[in-house]
Scaffold this active site. Structure first.
Site, PDB file in Angstrom:
ATOM      1  N   LYS A   1     -17.898  -1.534   5.599  1.00  0.00           N
ATOM      2  CA  LYS A   1     -18.292  -2.527   4.606  1.00  0.00           C
ATOM      3  C   LYS A   1     -19.812  -2.536   4.403  1.00  0.00           C
ATOM      4  O   LYS A   1     -20.298  -2.703   3.279  1.00  0.00           O
ATOM      5  CB  LYS A   1     -17.795  -3.906   5.049  1.00  0.00           C
ATOM      6  CG  LYS A   1     -17.660  -4.891   3.911  1.00  0.00           C
ATOM      7  CD  LYS A   1     -16.913  -6.143   4.359  1.00  0.00           C
ATOM      8  CE  LYS A   1     -16.839  -7.166   3.234  1.00  0.00           C
ATOM      9  NZ  LYS A   1     -16.121  -8.386   3.667  1.00  0.00           N
TER      10      LYS A   1
ATOM     11  N   PHE B   1     -11.503  -8.295  13.235  1.00  0.00           N
ATOM     12  CA  PHE B   1     -10.386  -8.633  12.364  1.00  0.00           C
ATOM     13  C   PHE B   1     -10.088  -7.467  11.406  1.00  0.00           C
ATOM     14  O   PHE B   1     -10.991  -6.953  10.746  1.00  0.00           O
ATOM     15  CB  PHE B   1     -10.700  -9.902  11.567  1.00  0.00           C
ATOM     16  CG  PHE B   1      -9.576 -10.283  10.626  1.00  0.00           C
ATOM     17  CD1 PHE B   1      -8.342 -10.661  11.121  1.00  0.00           C
ATOM     18  CD2 PHE B   1      -9.761 -10.234   9.249  1.00  0.00           C
ATOM     19  CE1 PHE B   1      -7.310 -10.990  10.265  1.00  0.00           C
ATOM     20  CE2 PHE B   1      -8.725 -10.561   8.383  1.00  0.00           C
ATOM     21  CZ  PHE B   1      -7.492 -10.942   8.891  1.00  0.00           C
ATOM     22  N   GLN B   2      -8.860  -7.057  11.360  1.00  0.00           N
ATOM     23  CA  GLN B   2      -8.387  -5.959  10.524  1.00  0.00           C
ATOM     24  C   GLN B   2      -9.109  -4.639  10.799  1.00  0.00           C
ATOM     25  O   GLN B   2      -9.262  -3.803   9.912  1.00  0.00           O
ATOM     26  CB  GLN B   2      -8.446  -6.318   9.036  1.00  0.00           C
ATOM     27  CG  GLN B   2      -7.460  -7.443   8.700  1.00  0.00           C
ATOM     28  CD  GLN B   2      -7.245  -7.653   7.214  1.00  0.00           C
ATOM     29  OE1 GLN B   2      -8.131  -7.396   6.404  1.00  0.00           O
ATOM     30  NE2 GLN B   2      -6.053  -8.118   6.851  1.00  0.00           N
TER      31      GLN B   2
ATOM     32  N   GLU C   1       0.817  -1.226   0.000  1.00  0.00           N
ATOM     33  CA  GLU C   1       0.000   0.000   0.000  1.00  0.00           C
ATOM     34  C   GLU C   1       0.845   1.269   0.000  1.00  0.00           C
ATOM     35  O   GLU C   1       0.434   2.294  -0.527  1.00  0.00           O
ATOM     36  CB  GLU C   1      -0.965   0.003   1.182  1.00  0.00           C
ATOM     37  CG  GLU C   1      -2.103  -1.011   1.049  1.00  0.00           C
ATOM     38  CD  GLU C   1      -1.743  -2.388   1.596  1.00  0.00           C
ATOM     39  OE1 GLU C   1      -0.562  -2.603   1.946  1.00  0.00           O
ATOM     40  OE2 GLU C   1      -2.641  -3.247   1.664  1.00  0.00           O
TER      41      GLU C   1
ATOM     42  N   MET D   1      24.120   9.840   2.953  1.00  0.00           N
ATOM     43  CA  MET D   1      23.974  11.121   3.641  1.00  0.00           C
ATOM     44  C   MET D   1      24.236  10.962   5.136  1.00  0.00           C
ATOM     45  O   MET D   1      24.886  11.805   5.755  1.00  0.00           O
ATOM     46  CB  MET D   1      22.577  11.695   3.388  1.00  0.00           C
ATOM     47  CG  MET D   1      22.401  13.119   3.879  1.00  0.00           C
ATOM     48  SD  MET D   1      23.566  14.272   3.112  1.00  0.00           S
ATOM     49  CE  MET D   1      22.583  14.876   1.743  1.00  0.00           C
TER      50      MET D   1
END
Lengths: 575, 193
Positions: A177, A127-128, A65, A490
């Site tokens: 959902k 869940f999630q 993502e 760097m």
């Protein structure tokens, strides 16, 4: 239902559909043609709706993502439009956060749509499930959770309006959902007004006149170009203004490419690894004109020793930036283009020749001490600067160049000869390693007709190299140049200069990058000799598809000039 | 005014800007869920403690007013206010010094009823401190007092010998000394843009 693709039809006849389909139709109504995303449980209804609209909207399936959000940033920056991201709930949503924070600090317009667990499960550790509204609130311009399908068109219209207008930024819309499944009456109306939000401030005429008077009286005016110039599409009027009064100008890293590099009044980059003349002369100018920039600490160094002698005109759309870091004697709050257009007729012609000569004198010093050796080195190893010079020459300064974060980013910004606006894409404010590869992918999808070259360090490349899979799957012909010094360069440079060469965990044992590219069927080549460079770059650019060129560069090259952290701009070091 | 005086005045002003003291932020907003978080994270990010906060509906339907008290410098208070104005559902935010507003807090004190049965001291306390008795139960009495923090705290100290069961004080609510009308101000804000 009316056709919505061109984004001009703003009101549609009502049609009954599930919320998920309303999401897709709303995107079409906003003129969206590309989505970067990754499916998962809580966003499945939206992906199912998308399946029926594949002919009208392209979805790019990324590999992580974070890749989606950086790709959308690259897309947004080169198109000057809103980038769109889909992700699922929980880890899908949290994986977006780095990119959203990056977009927030670099004012990049995004609409991120995340799926969320069914509303009845909110707060149950389902869940999630994660509180993405809470998590993203500090790093978004606006966010909102939809639990009722009927809200979808209105909220998405608001999301696009907020993301793009005024000072742009990322917006996140979280949709449960059940709201995706629920049936609703779809009709779309674009958002043009929110009563608490006034994105384009009205310019105050008295401030404008004061600004013009200061500029007209100035003996040593100096103009700073920020990204606000690009966002407002003000580059032409900016050029008219500086040419009329012969005002030397320099840019922040995000203002890069607003003014072509070979413009005689373009004096180079500001700040920590910027050019010598603009840094030193910041503390000699009498009027400092800042346009669409926010006086970041990497630009100003020690604020108590920054341009104290100058009268400051700050042209800025976001009033909270006024006096935040540098006190403005004349703040002009407004859209950069509108302000500069109003200012242009009030500004008198001038030549400022002695002052311009000062810039050239100091530039001469930088050329002798640093630039010549960076671009035409005598040493054995390849220097980053010469690679960038070759790429710049081979692409005639016409490529979109995407950089990651670190030494290669500074070197590329210093030495690529940009010829047209919206051509530099980099992570400026947040300094997100891993930005370049996915952002380059998004930039190429956004501007398929322009060559896109990603210049990346060996460290940053390994943070998001999984996106080679996306490049492979969608045949996105980006050119990837890895400047490999087997160091986090760097940080190593700072360790050398400020931590007594204690190279604490900055050396990398790297894989064979060309072998990795081959695994994704991406053409590749590795070079380590100076003589090979022109040929290798030409081969990369002429190859029709994606290409990875690994260049072994000097292991312990340092980027100079340098304003050490906390030092005054005038105390810029040449070695 | 002489130049030295000017310099002195400027340096005094600068000193005053750097001095930490109470600032009252008065914020007009839409009445929406999640907005409280959007406002308070601005303080969290800058590690500014909120001394007191009150949110309530205004006389304009759908418009809420936040009254937030912080300890900060003038400079920081102004930067915070500018940032708050950027929150999408915020109409406007004001910053006031204590002498630019009228303000009050309300305090409730729960003391045992028997404290009032032994002599009349407790009753005197209530009378002499501008407090009132809100409720009398068999076991306890609740006293209410409106005032500034030091006043409500004074009464608390005076009641302590009687055995205070519980003490609670509200956030500060404040009104500016201006004569502007909220609805007209919001209208003007809208017209201006």
């Amino acid at each position: 239902m009316e056709t919505l693709v061109n984004g001009k039809e703003t009101i549609t006849q009502k049609k009954t559909m599930p919320g998920a389909e309303a999401v897709i139709c709303s995107l079409l109504a906003e003129g969206v043609d590309t989505i970067f995303g990754y499916p998962g449980g809580a966003i499945m209804p939206i992906y199912d709706a998308l399946y029926s609209y594949q002919d009208r909207i392209e979805h790019i399936l990324v590999r992580h993502e974070q890749g989606a959000v950086h790709a959308a940033q690259g897309f947004a920056r080169v198109r000057n439009e809103v980038g769109v991201v889909f992700a699922t709930s929980g880890p899908g949503a949290t994986n977006l956060i780095t990119g959203i924070a990056d977009a927030q600090i670099d004012s990049t317009p995004l609409v991120c749509i995340t799926g969320q667990v069914t509303s009845g499960l909110l707060g149950t550790d389902a869940f999630q499930e994660t509180d993405v509204i809470g998590i993203s609130m500090p790093v978004t311009k606006w966010n909102y959770q939809i639990t009722d399908a009927r809200e979808i068109p209105e909220i998405l219209a608001k999301a696009f309006y907020i993301a793009k207008s005024g000072r742009p930024g990322p917006v996140l819309v979280d949709i449960t959902k059940d709201a995706q499944f629920a049936s609703m009456e779809y009709a779309y109306q674009k958002c043009t007004e929110i009563r608490t939000y006034h994105p384009i401030p009205v310019i105050k005429q008295d401030k404008l006149k004061k600004a013009a008077a200061l500029i007209n009286e100035a003996k040593r005016p100096f103009l700073l170009v920020g990204q606000g110039v690009l966002i407002a599409q003000a580059q032409e009027v900016l050029k008219d203004l500086i040419e009329k009064a012969h005002i030397p100008s320099a840019w922040t890293i995000l203002g890069l490419s607003a003014l072509d590099n070979d413009h005689p009044l373009n004096m180079g980059m500001l700040g920590m690894h910027g050019n010598y003349a603009p840094n030193v002369l910041t503390n000699e100018c009498d009027v400092l004109i800042a346009v669409g920039m926010r006086f970041d600490d990497r630009v100003t160094g020690d604020l108590s020793k920054y341009a104290r002698q100058a009268k400051v005109i700050h042209i800025e759309i976001d009033s909270s930036e006024i006096d935040k870091n540098v006190k403005a004697h004349v703040p002009v709050i407004g859209d950069a283009k509108q302000v500069l257009e109003a200012l242009l007729p009030l500004v008198k012609e001038n030549d400022h020749q002695p002052w311009l000569d000062r810039f050239h004198e100091l530039h001469q010093i930088e050329e002798e001490k640093i630039i010549n050796n960076d671009l035409y080195p005598q040493s054995k190893g390849i220097r980053m600067g010469e690679v960038v010079r070759h790429i710049s020459e081979a692409t005639k300064g016409e490529a979109i160049v995407v950089t990651d974060v670190g030494q290669h980013q500074m070197v590329t910004s210093r030495y690529y000869g940009f010829k047209s606006p919206h051509s530099s894409v980099t992570s400026g404010g947040l300094g997100t390693m891993g930005f370049a590869l996915p952002a380059a992918m998004g930039a190429k999808v956004g501007k398929p007709d322009r060559p896109v070259v990603a210049i990346i360090g060996d460290g940053g490349f390994q943070m998001t190299l999984q996106e080679l899979g996306t490049i492979f799957q969608y045949n996105i012909p980006v050119k990837i140049v890895i400047l490999n010094n087997s160091f986090l360069g760097m940080v190593r440079q700072w360790q050398q200069l400020f931590f007594e060469r204690r190279y604490s965990f900055t050396e990398l044992k790297n894989p064979d990058f060309t072998a990795i590219a081959r695994g994704f069927s991406i053409e590749s080549q590795k070079v380590g000799e100076r003589e090979q460079l022109p040929q290798a770059i030409a081969q990369m650019l002429s190859h029709p598809g994606a290409y990875l060129l690994e260049v072994t560069v000097e292991k312990e090259e340092n980027v100079f000039p340098m304003v050490p952290s906390g030092a005054a701009v005038a105390d810029i070091r040449m070695e | 005014m002489s130049n030295t005086n000017n310099v002195k005045l400027a340096s005094e002003l600068l000193e005053k800007d750097q001095e930490k003291r109470s600032f009252n932020l008065s914020i007009l907003t839409e009445n929406k869920s999640g907005l409280l978080n959007a406002v308070t994270i601005i303080f969290t990010r800058r590690k500014i403690n909120i001394e007191s906060i009150n949110v309530s509906e205004t006389e304009v339907e759908g418009v809420s007013r936040y009254t937030i008290v912080i300890e900060s410098t003038r400079e920081q208070a102004e930067k915070v206010v500018k940032r708050i104005r950027k929150v999408i559902d915020v109409f406007w935010a004001f910053v006031y010094e204590n002498d630019e507003i009228f303000y009050q807090e309300i305090a409730l004190y729960k003391v045992p009823t028997r404290a009032f049965l032994n002599g009349d001291n407790a009753e005197h306390l209530v009378r002499n401190n501008g407090a009132r008795i809100l409720v009398i139960e068999e076991d306890f009495i609740i006293i209410e007092k409106t005032g500034h923090q030091h006043e409500t705290r004074d009464l608390l100290e005076k009641l302590k010998p009687y055995g205070v069961l519980e003490f609670v004080r509200s956030g500060r609510i404040a009104m500016s000394k201006s004569t502007r009308r909220t609805d007209l101000f919001l209208q003007e804000l809208h017209n201006h843009h």
